[in-house]
Design a protein around this motif. Structure first.
Motif, PDB file in Angstrom:
ATOM      1  N   ARG A 114       7.748  -5.781  -3.761  1.00 15.29           N
ATOM      2  CA  ARG A 114       7.139  -5.033  -2.461  1.00 15.29           C
ATOM      3  C   ARG A 114       8.025  -4.147  -1.762  1.00 15.29           C
ATOM      4  NH1 ARG A 114       7.251  -9.013   2.388  1.00 15.29           N
ATOM      5  NH2 ARG A 114       9.489  -8.280   2.402  1.00 15.29           N
ATOM      6  N   ASP A 115       9.415  -4.227  -1.647  1.00 19.36           N
ATOM      7  CA  ASP A 115      10.101  -3.307  -1.351  1.00 19.36           C
ATOM      8  C   ASP A 115      10.407  -2.065  -1.998  1.00 19.36           C
ATOM      9  OD1 ASP A 115      10.900  -4.948   0.757  1.00 19.36           O
ATOM     10  OD2 ASP A 115      12.824  -5.977  -0.102  1.00 19.36           O
ATOM     11  N   ALA A 116      10.391  -2.268  -3.553  1.00 19.60           N
ATOM     12  CA  ALA A 116      10.453  -1.117  -4.255  1.00 19.60           C
ATOM     13  C   ALA A 116       9.142  -0.131  -4.119  1.00 19.60           C
ATOM     14  CB  ALA A 116      10.602  -1.350  -5.738  1.00 19.60           C
TER      15      ALA A 116
ATOM     16  N   GLY B 132       8.064   4.106  -2.362  1.00 20.04           N
ATOM     17  CA  GLY B 132       7.324   5.111  -2.692  1.00 20.04           C
ATOM     18  C   GLY B 132       6.532   5.423  -1.920  1.00 20.04           C
ATOM     19  N   THR B 133       6.048   4.999  -0.546  1.00 19.81           N
ATOM     20  CA  THR B 133       5.051   5.267   0.363  1.00 19.81           C
ATOM     21  C   THR B 133       5.613   6.476   1.016  1.00 19.81           C
ATOM     22  OG1 THR B 133       6.223   3.970   1.998  1.00 19.81           O
ATOM     23  CG2 THR B 133       4.312   2.993   0.517  1.00 19.81           C
ATOM     24  N   LYS B 134       4.756   7.431   1.387  1.00 20.62           N
ATOM     25  CA  LYS B 134       5.096   8.635   1.925  1.00 20.62           C
ATOM     26  C   LYS B 134       5.025   8.873   3.504  1.00 20.62           C
ATOM     27  CE  LYS B 134       3.345  11.221  -2.047  1.00 20.62           C
ATOM     28  NZ  LYS B 134       2.520  12.094  -2.565  1.00 20.62           N
ATOM     29  N   ASP B 135       4.116   7.886   4.072  1.00 22.19           N
ATOM     30  CA  ASP B 135       3.899   7.724   5.447  1.00 22.19           C
ATOM     31  C   ASP B 135       3.357   6.551   6.079  1.00 22.19           C
ATOM     32  OD1 ASP B 135       1.003   7.547   4.826  1.00 22.19           O
ATOM     33  OD2 ASP B 135       0.896   9.514   4.767  1.00 22.19           O
ATOM     34  N   GLN B 136       3.134   6.287   7.363  1.00 24.19           N
ATOM     35  CA  GLN B 136       2.773   5.074   8.019  1.00 24.19           C
ATOM     36  C   GLN B 136       1.440   4.489   7.237  1.00 24.19           C
ATOM     37  OE1 GLN B 136       4.710   3.373   9.566  1.00 24.19           O
ATOM     38  NE2 GLN B 136       3.551   1.786  10.029  1.00 24.19           N
ATOM     39  N   THR B 137       0.512   5.412   6.869  1.00 24.44           N
ATOM     40  CA  THR B 137      -0.720   5.016   6.641  1.00 24.44           C
ATOM     41  C   THR B 137      -0.541   4.376   5.265  1.00 24.44           C
ATOM     42  OG1 THR B 137      -2.007   6.748   7.558  1.00 24.44           O
ATOM     43  CG2 THR B 137      -2.939   5.620   5.835  1.00 24.44           C
ATOM     44  N   GLU B 138       0.172   5.178   4.330  1.00 26.85           N
ATOM     45  CA  GLU B 138       0.472   4.202   3.101  1.00 26.85           C
ATOM     46  C   GLU B 138       1.187   3.005   3.075  1.00 26.85           C
ATOM     47  OE1 GLU B 138       2.149   6.886   0.183  1.00 26.85           O
ATOM     48  OE2 GLU B 138       0.569   8.114   0.198  1.00 26.85           O
ATOM     49  N   LYS B 139       2.104   2.807   4.039  1.00 28.30           N
ATOM     50  CA  LYS B 139       3.105   1.764   4.075  1.00 28.30           C
ATOM     51  C   LYS B 139       1.992   0.553   4.773  1.00 28.30           C
ATOM     52  CE  LYS B 139       7.667   3.222   5.641  1.00 28.30           C
ATOM     53  NZ  LYS B 139       7.452   4.676   4.943  1.00 28.30           N
ATOM     54  N   LEU B 140       1.033   0.891   5.644  1.00 23.99           N
ATOM     55  CA  LEU B 140       0.033  -0.136   6.017  1.00 23.99           C
ATOM     56  C   LEU B 140      -0.753  -0.623   4.864  1.00 23.99           C
ATOM     57  CD1 LEU B 140      -1.115   1.439   9.629  1.00 23.99           C
ATOM     58  CD2 LEU B 140       0.574  -0.751   9.288  1.00 23.99           C
ATOM     59  N   LEU B 141      -1.109   0.203   4.144  1.00 24.31           N
ATOM     60  CA  LEU B 141      -2.008   0.015   3.034  1.00 24.31           C
ATOM     61  C   LEU B 141      -1.125  -0.954   2.060  1.00 24.31           C
ATOM     62  CD1 LEU B 141      -4.600   0.074   1.159  1.00 24.31           C
ATOM     63  CD2 LEU B 141      -3.693   2.259   0.560  1.00 24.31           C
ATOM     64  N   LEU B 142      -0.007  -0.646   1.914  1.00 23.00           N
ATOM     65  CA  LEU B 142       0.871  -1.460   1.224  1.00 23.00           C
ATOM     66  C   LEU B 142       1.118  -2.693   1.538  1.00 23.00           C
ATOM     67  CD1 LEU B 142       3.779  -2.558  -0.100  1.00 23.00           C
ATOM     68  CD2 LEU B 142       2.503  -1.133  -1.706  1.00 23.00           C
ATOM     69  N   HIS B 143       1.174  -3.003   2.867  1.00 22.10           N
ATOM     70  CA  HIS B 143       1.167  -4.345   3.487  1.00 22.10           C
ATOM     71  C   HIS B 143       0.013  -4.894   3.181  1.00 22.10           C
ATOM     72  CE1 HIS B 143       5.273  -4.422   4.912  1.00 22.10           C
ATOM     73  NE2 HIS B 143       5.162  -3.083   5.373  1.00 22.10           N
ATOM     74  N   GLU B 144      -1.030  -4.260   3.377  1.00 23.12           N
ATOM     75  CA  GLU B 144      -2.443  -5.049   3.238  1.00 23.12           C
ATOM     76  C   GLU B 144      -2.619  -5.506   1.878  1.00 23.12           C
ATOM     77  OE1 GLU B 144      -7.137  -3.744   3.246  1.00 23.12           O
ATOM     78  OE2 GLU B 144      -5.774  -2.319   3.921  1.00 23.12           O
ATOM     79  N   ARG B 145      -2.046  -4.616   0.763  1.00 18.43           N
ATOM     80  CA  ARG B 145      -2.231  -5.324  -0.634  1.00 18.43           C
ATOM     81  C   ARG B 145      -1.234  -6.488  -0.710  1.00 18.43           C
ATOM     82  NH1 ARG B 145      -2.645   0.078  -4.362  1.00 18.43           N
ATOM     83  NH2 ARG B 145      -3.709   1.499  -2.912  1.00 18.43           N
TER      84      ARG B 145
END
Length: 462
Positions: free
Chosen positions: A308-310, A314-327
């Motif tokens: 998950r940390d890896a 690779g996320t570029k902004d807060q939106t991508e981070k939130l989507l990653l956490h959702e996954r």
């Protein structure tokens, strides 16, 4: 207990017989010959049948007491048979009735309390029928499990291997179990437990001994009950271990039988197996590791949260981070990942193939694809051949999968205190290696085996 072929790494203990890099003598320091003679006489009295082709010895063994072939042995030959009446368990000890009556009060997370109380009672009983058996036990004060190492040494030598974390959980659980269940029970039955055995230190030692020397009878394939409680199996716990073992314990209604699985030449040692045990498990539960590359069951762990940390890197902004956490939350709900779990990588296969493949897929798929996948909850999906996580197929994985796996391996390697080159130099220099302490040598073998697996992953994902 043999580890399952596909397994996620969890903390805890799987008790089985163990080798001993230690001198025996916990019950009075008898001379070796007298201790063995007393044990063999006891075997005759209790009906424990040893083949005339084998002998108990400290000569010709890899560590401590072991069993050696007097004559050549062929596969299928019986080495010894232990009647169930000779097993030391809560059902066969001299306070079996009390332990059965108090069974509900002795429930614990480990499930070992009744056996440990049986051992505590028999060890201090003046005329325990098990005394000749105890004479071949290792010296309790010299057990080499990492739980007995100073914390600084444990962290220094085993950082990154997962062992310090497992030991810390053990120590917390042992202390809690002792003060909440064991000590109150012994105090309530002070006529059966002398003050000499009411000791947290002794309890620690016996937990380690049960961890290393007891056996756990496997459940039948169609059984879904709790694992069987551990029990002590005289003679069987004398055998040392190697991944390339030549004997195996078989269970029947009347006895436990050690049977040869390979030809054993005269003068050669007889080895049992504890199942598919990685070196981190061997050192954690038994206090030793197999030298590289002998342990074909060795594994390396990639913590699930590390993947998950890896991915977050690779996320570029807060939106991508939130989507990653959702996954990630979706994977948790599917029970594919957990905060304390690990993906287990073996020498020839990924032992947690389904979990890792699903995690890489979900974390790497495009956003719209994930929405669709989540709506269908991923059920009924068939993996294509290029998504197989067999070790040899890793180079064929999608580039995004390989990159995430590679980044996860690099983060994992950063958790160790030393690099692979440093350890290769130590292992290749016999003089320098010989100067290391026993603990340093065993810890080096654990670290090196794990790093070799991880570095192979780097090669396969490059």
């Amino acid at each position: 207990m043999a580890a399952p072929a596909k397994r996620a790494r969890v903390s805890g203990c799987s008790p089985l017989a163990a080798p001993r890099p230690l001198p025996a003598g916990s019950s009075g320091g008898e001379p070796e010959a007298d201790a063995v003679a007393g044990f063999l006489s006891w075997c005759t009295r209790v009906g424990l049948e040893l083949s005339p082709k084998v002998m108990v010895s400290r000569q010709g063994t890899v560590a401590g007491y072991g069993m050696v072939a007097r004559e050549s042995v062929q596969p299928g030959e019986l080495l010894f048979a232990v009647p169930r009446s000779a097993l030391l368990s809560p059902q066969t000890c001299s306070i079996s009735g009390l332990l059965e009556r108090e069974r509900d009060a002795l429930q614990s997370l480990s499930g070992w309390v009744p056996l440990l109380l049986a051992l505590l009672h028999e060890l201090q009983a003046p005329a325990s029928p098990w005394s000749p058996y105890f004479a071949l036990w290792p010296e309790l004060g010299r057990l080499e499990h990492p739980m007995f190492w100073p914390e600084e040494e444990r962290l220094r030598l085993l950082k990154g291997t997962g062992v310090p974390e497992a030991v810390e959980k053990d120590l917390v659980n042992i202390r809690s179990e002792y003060y909440s269940i064991v000590l109150p029970f012994m105090e309530a039955h002070s006529d059966l437990f002398s003050p000499t055995v009411r000791s947290l230190e002794l309890y620690h030692q016996l937990v380690a001994l049960v961890m290393a020397y007891s056996f756990q009878e496997p459940l039948e394939e169609d059984e879904e009950e709790e694992p069987n409680s551990p029990l002590m199996v005289p003679a069987a716990d004398i055998l040392n271990h190697t991944a390339s073992h030549n004997a195996n314990l078989e269970y029947s209604a009347d006895s436990l039988r050690m049977v040869a699985t390979q030809p054993i030449r005269e003068g050669h040692e007889i080895f049992n197996t504890y199942g598919q045990m990685a070196n981190w498990q061997l050192i954690h539960m038994y206090g030793f590791a197999e030298p590289y590359p002998n342990n074909t069951n060795d594994t390396a762990d990639i913590q699930m949260v590390t993947v998950r940390d890896a991915a977050l890197q690779g996320t570029k902004d807060q939106t991508e981070k939130l989507l990653l956490h959702e996954r990630w939350d979706f994977l948790c709900e599917r029970e594919m990942v957990g905060e304390e779990g690990a993906f287990v990588i073996g020498c020839e296969e990924v032992l947690t193939e389904e979990e890792l493949a699903t995690t890489l897929k979900v974390l790497c798929m495009p956003a719209e694809e994930f929405r669709d996948y989540k709506e269908r909850a991923g059920w009924g999906e068939e993996e294509t051949e290029d998504e197989s996580l067999a070790i040899t197929n890793i180079p064929k994985l999608r580039e995004s999968w390989k990159q995430l796996l590679r980044d996860s391996v690099l983060l994992t390697l950063q958790t160790y205190a030393t690099d692979l080159k440093t350890e290769q130099d130590l292992l290749s220099n016999k003089e320098d290696y010989a100067k290391l302490s026993w603990r340093e040598q065993q810890a080096l073998q654990v670290r090196y085996g794990q790093k070799m697996i991880l570095h192979r992953l780097l090669e396969l994902t490059s």
